[in-house]
Design a protein around this motif. Structure first.
Motif, PDB file in Angstrom:
ATOM      1  N   GLY A 112       0.546  -1.233   0.197  1.00 44.18           N
ATOM      2  CA  GLY A 112       0.288   0.143   0.236  1.00 44.18           C
ATOM      3  C   GLY A 112       0.807   1.105  -0.298  1.00 44.18           C
ATOM      4  O   GLY A 112       0.444   2.348  -0.101  1.00 44.18           O
ATOM      5  N   ILE A 113       2.183   1.495  -0.684  1.00 41.25           N
ATOM      6  CA  ILE A 113       2.733   2.343  -0.456  1.00 41.25           C
ATOM      7  C   ILE A 113       4.192   1.932  -1.271  1.00 41.25           C
ATOM      8  O   ILE A 113       4.503   0.998  -1.346  1.00 41.25           O
ATOM      9  N   SER A 114       4.479   3.317  -1.787  1.00 41.11           N
ATOM     10  CA  SER A 114       5.818   2.998  -3.207  1.00 41.11           C
ATOM     11  C   SER A 114       7.225   2.399  -2.074  1.00 41.11           C
ATOM     12  O   SER A 114       7.298   3.145  -1.130  1.00 41.11           O
ATOM     13  N   ILE A 115       8.097   2.067  -2.710  1.00 40.59           N
ATOM     14  CA  ILE A 115       9.252   1.178  -1.670  1.00 40.59           C
ATOM     15  C   ILE A 115       9.432   2.240  -1.529  1.00 40.59           C
ATOM     16  O   ILE A 115      10.599   2.749  -0.905  1.00 40.59           O
ATOM     17  N   THR A 116       9.545   3.499  -2.749  1.00 44.10           N
ATOM     18  CA  THR A 116      10.649   4.933  -1.924  1.00 44.10           C
ATOM     19  C   THR A 116      10.394   5.168  -0.309  1.00 44.10           C
ATOM     20  O   THR A 116      11.272   6.007   0.453  1.00 44.10           O
ATOM     21  N   LYS A 117       9.115   5.168  -0.780  1.00 43.01           N
ATOM     22  CA  LYS A 117       8.514   5.627   1.217  1.00 43.01           C
ATOM     23  C   LYS A 117       9.130   4.874   2.062  1.00 43.01           C
ATOM     24  O   LYS A 117       9.465   5.277   3.361  1.00 43.01           O
ATOM     25  N   HIS A 118       9.228   3.780   1.837  1.00 42.76           N
ATOM     26  CA  HIS A 118      10.205   3.174   3.081  1.00 42.76           C
ATOM     27  C   HIS A 118      11.617   3.661   2.986  1.00 42.76           C
ATOM     28  O   HIS A 118      11.910   3.173   4.038  1.00 42.76           O
ATOM     29  N   LEU A 119      12.325   3.857   1.526  1.00 42.73           N
ATOM     30  CA  LEU A 119      13.290   4.122   1.582  1.00 42.73           C
ATOM     31  C   LEU A 119      13.989   5.232   1.779  1.00 42.73           C
ATOM     32  O   LEU A 119      13.988   6.452   1.081  1.00 42.73           O
ATOM     33  N   VAL A 120      13.848   5.981   3.521  1.00 43.19           N
ATOM     34  CA  VAL A 120      14.001   7.257   3.654  1.00 43.19           C
ATOM     35  C   VAL A 120      14.974   7.821   3.402  1.00 43.19           C
ATOM     36  O   VAL A 120      16.522   7.120   3.421  1.00 43.19           O
ATOM     37  N   ASP A 121      14.843   8.970   2.550  1.00 40.75           N
ATOM     38  CA  ASP A 121      16.183   9.138   2.553  1.00 40.75           C
ATOM     39  C   ASP A 121      16.197  10.437   3.491  1.00 40.75           C
ATOM     40  O   ASP A 121      16.225  11.190   4.145  1.00 40.75           O
ATOM     41  N   THR A 122      17.989  10.349   3.704  1.00 38.80           N
ATOM     42  CA  THR A 122      19.087  10.202   4.400  1.00 38.80           C
ATOM     43  C   THR A 122      20.254  11.441   4.219  1.00 38.80           C
ATOM     44  O   THR A 122      20.817  10.110   3.928  1.00 38.80           O
ATOM     45  N   SER A 123      20.864  11.976   4.526  1.00 37.35           N
ATOM     46  CA  SER A 123      22.299  12.327   3.897  1.00 37.35           C
ATOM     47  C   SER A 123      23.519  11.300   4.838  1.00 37.35           C
ATOM     48  O   SER A 123      24.732  11.101   5.100  1.00 37.35           O
ATOM     49  N   ALA A 124      22.631  10.402   6.333  1.00 33.08           N
ATOM     50  CA  ALA A 124      23.804   9.999   6.946  1.00 33.08           C
ATOM     51  C   ALA A 124      23.620   9.343   6.526  1.00 33.08           C
ATOM     52  O   ALA A 124      24.735   7.394   7.086  1.00 33.08           O
ATOM     53  N   ASN A 125      22.341   8.051   5.299  1.00 34.14           N
ATOM     54  CA  ASN A 125      22.997   7.023   4.603  1.00 34.14           C
ATOM     55  C   ASN A 125      22.849   7.121   3.333  1.00 34.14           C
ATOM     56  O   ASN A 125      22.106   7.208   2.474  1.00 34.14           O
ATOM     57  N   GLN A 126      24.515   6.993   2.611  1.00 31.11           N
ATOM     58  CA  GLN A 126      24.191   7.983   1.378  1.00 31.11           C
ATOM     59  C   GLN A 126      23.963   5.958   0.528  1.00 31.11           C
ATOM     60  O   GLN A 126      23.735   6.250  -0.803  1.00 31.11           O
ATOM     61  N   TYR A 127      24.179   4.757   1.005  1.00 29.63           N
ATOM     62  CA  TYR A 127      23.467   3.541   0.441  1.00 29.63           C
ATOM     63  C   TYR A 127      22.217   3.870   0.446  1.00 29.63           C
ATOM     64  O   TYR A 127      21.614   3.415  -0.907  1.00 29.63           O
ATOM     65  N   LEU A 128      21.401   4.281   1.775  1.00 28.99           N
ATOM     66  CA  LEU A 128      20.241   3.976   1.120  1.00 28.99           C
ATOM     67  C   LEU A 128      19.512   5.059  -0.342  1.00 28.99           C
ATOM     68  O   LEU A 128      18.054   5.201  -0.401  1.00 28.99           O
ATOM     69  N   ALA A 129      19.986   6.738   0.613  1.00 27.35           N
ATOM     70  CA  ALA A 129      19.475   7.640  -0.602  1.00 27.35           C
ATOM     71  C   ALA A 129      20.040   7.240  -1.751  1.00 27.35           C
ATOM     72  O   ALA A 129      18.935   7.583  -2.855  1.00 27.35           O
ATOM     73  N   ALA A 130      20.975   6.159  -2.272  1.00 27.63           N
ATOM     74  CA  ALA A 130      21.661   5.822  -3.836  1.00 27.63           C
ATOM     75  C   ALA A 130      20.704   5.089  -4.188  1.00 27.63           C
ATOM     76  O   ALA A 130      20.062   4.613  -5.459  1.00 27.63           O
ATOM     77  N   MET A 131      20.176   4.037  -3.368  1.00 29.35           N
ATOM     78  CA  MET A 131      18.831   2.989  -3.256  1.00 29.35           C
ATOM     79  C   MET A 131      17.368   3.461  -3.960  1.00 29.35           C
ATOM     80  O   MET A 131      16.667   3.045  -4.656  1.00 29.35           O
ATOM     81  N   ARG A 132      17.453   5.265  -3.133  1.00 23.69           N
ATOM     82  CA  ARG A 132      15.659   5.084  -3.345  1.00 23.69           C
ATOM     83  C   ARG A 132      16.113   5.922  -5.172  1.00 23.69           C
ATOM     84  O   ARG A 132      15.494   5.935  -5.573  1.00 23.69           O
ATOM     85  N   THR A 133      17.680   7.059  -5.381  1.00 20.46           N
ATOM     86  CA  THR A 133      17.053   7.655  -6.111  1.00 20.46           C
ATOM     87  C   THR A 133      17.328   6.276  -7.612  1.00 20.46           C
ATOM     88  O   THR A 133      16.720   7.112  -8.223  1.00 20.46           O
ATOM     89  N   ALA A 134      17.648   5.212  -7.035  1.00 20.07           N
ATOM     90  CA  ALA A 134      17.953   4.509  -7.927  1.00 20.07           C
ATOM     91  C   ALA A 134      16.308   3.930  -8.521  1.00 20.07           C
ATOM     92  O   ALA A 134      16.290   4.437  -9.769  1.00 20.07           O
TER      93      ALA A 134
END
Length: 324
Positions: A222-244
């Motif tokens: 019921g939610i886009s995967i990007t909403k679960h990938l919290v974009d945070t400068s403290a976790n570049q890997y997470l932010a990169a996955m969200r952007t991809a």
């Protein structure tokens, strides 16, 4: 759909001569330059460069670089290059920033076609005498670095995103999408996004298959995967996955947000603004403009006009297709 307005059969010799006239003498006629190159597509611009070199025995891009300045010069320089060479320069600039701009790298790897990406990698190697992947790995540092004998997971993510585009088929396996939805959700829930399973999914599935998985994820949770990938400068890997994910899912929507953020940033992020307009004017900038208007209730032309000035403003508006 492109926003660039170009004539069908302009004369490259006449264009080269007109540009030469504009750059000779005490002052440069920026308006004349804009009126020509701001209305020529990539093939036409290449022919102008060839004609100029044949007639005047000098490189047109180098001449324009010496005659122009500021953001206007930067935009014209990138516009006049062959698309693959331009993307190679964008990648190199992003890599060599004090903090690597992973967004540019991911844009190139996730939005370009396999053939376009190969052309960029070849252009990068020709210009910088090393591969794009090697340069990226060499400039990644901090907590993301692993042993010298292998790429760190962050660089590995980039490398594998490059590879996934070689499997760019249209076939979709619904059962695979369903099973890998569970893999991704478990990884997110357990906060192990840098797990090898995530890299495996990202690097071995086509765009079509990944989109099917992302759609399945949204249907099931019921939610886009990007909403679960919290974009945070403290976790570049997470932010990169969200952007991809955003680049693969809906490139036009992604670019609309890049432009919106660039215009809303204090002082305006002119690098990002120029990058999107210059690289998408011959592709899908019309749809990006439509999305911008729908999201912001103001035209992108008006927003750019408000936040820019001078020849830089005039040039961007030309590429946006705004008639005088």
């Amino acid at each position: 759909m492109a926003t660039l307005i170009a004539p069908e059969h302009p004369s490259p010799v006449a264009d080269a001569e007109a540009i030469r006239k504009a750059v000779q003498g005490w002052g440069t006629d920026e308006g004349a330059i804009i009126s020509i190159i701001g209305h020529r597509n990539a093939v036409q611009r290449k022919l102008i460069r060839q004609a100029y070199a044949n007639i005047y025995q000098e490189d047109l891009v180098n001449r324009l670089e010496s005659e122009l300045s500021g953001e206007f010069e930067k935009a014209v320089y990138r516009w006049m290059l062959d698309p693959a060479d331009r993307d190679a320069i964008l990648a190199n600039v992003a890599i060599n920033q004090s903090t690597t701009d992973y967004r540019v790298i991911i844009e190139l790897s996730c939005i370009n076609s396999p053939e376009e990406l190969l052309a960029v990698k070849r252009a990068y190697h020709a210009r910088y005498k090393q591969s794009l992947e090697e340069d990226l790995a060499a400039h990644t540092s901090g907590d993301l670095r692993k042993a010298r004998s292998s790429l760190n997971k962050f660089s590995h993510l980039y490398h594998d995103i490059f590879l996934l585009l070689w499997y760019d088929g249209d076939e979709i396996d619904a059962s695979l999408a369903n099973s890998e939805t569970h893999v991704l959700h478990t990884a997110i829930k357990e906060s192990v996004l840098n797990h090898d399973e995530i890299i495996r999914v990202a690097s071995t599935r086509s765009k079509a298959q990944l989109m099917a998985t992302f759609n399945c994820y949204k249907d099931e949770h019921g939610i886009s995967i990007t909403k679960h990938l919290v974009d945070t400068s403290a976790n570049q890997y997470l932010a990169a996955m969200r952007t991809a994910v955003r680049c693969i899912n809906d490139p036009k929507k992604y670019y609309e947000k890049v432009v919106r953020n660039a215009l809303n940033k204090p002082g305006t992020d002119k690098d990002a603004l120029t990058r999107v307009i210059v690289t998408r004017a011959e592709r899908d900038l019309k749809e990006i403009k439509d999305l911008y208007y729908k999201r912001n209730s103001v035209s992108l032309d008006d927003a750019v006009a408000k936040e820019t000035s001078g020849d830089y403003k005039a040039f961007l508006l030309n590429l946006l297709g705004k008639e005088d």
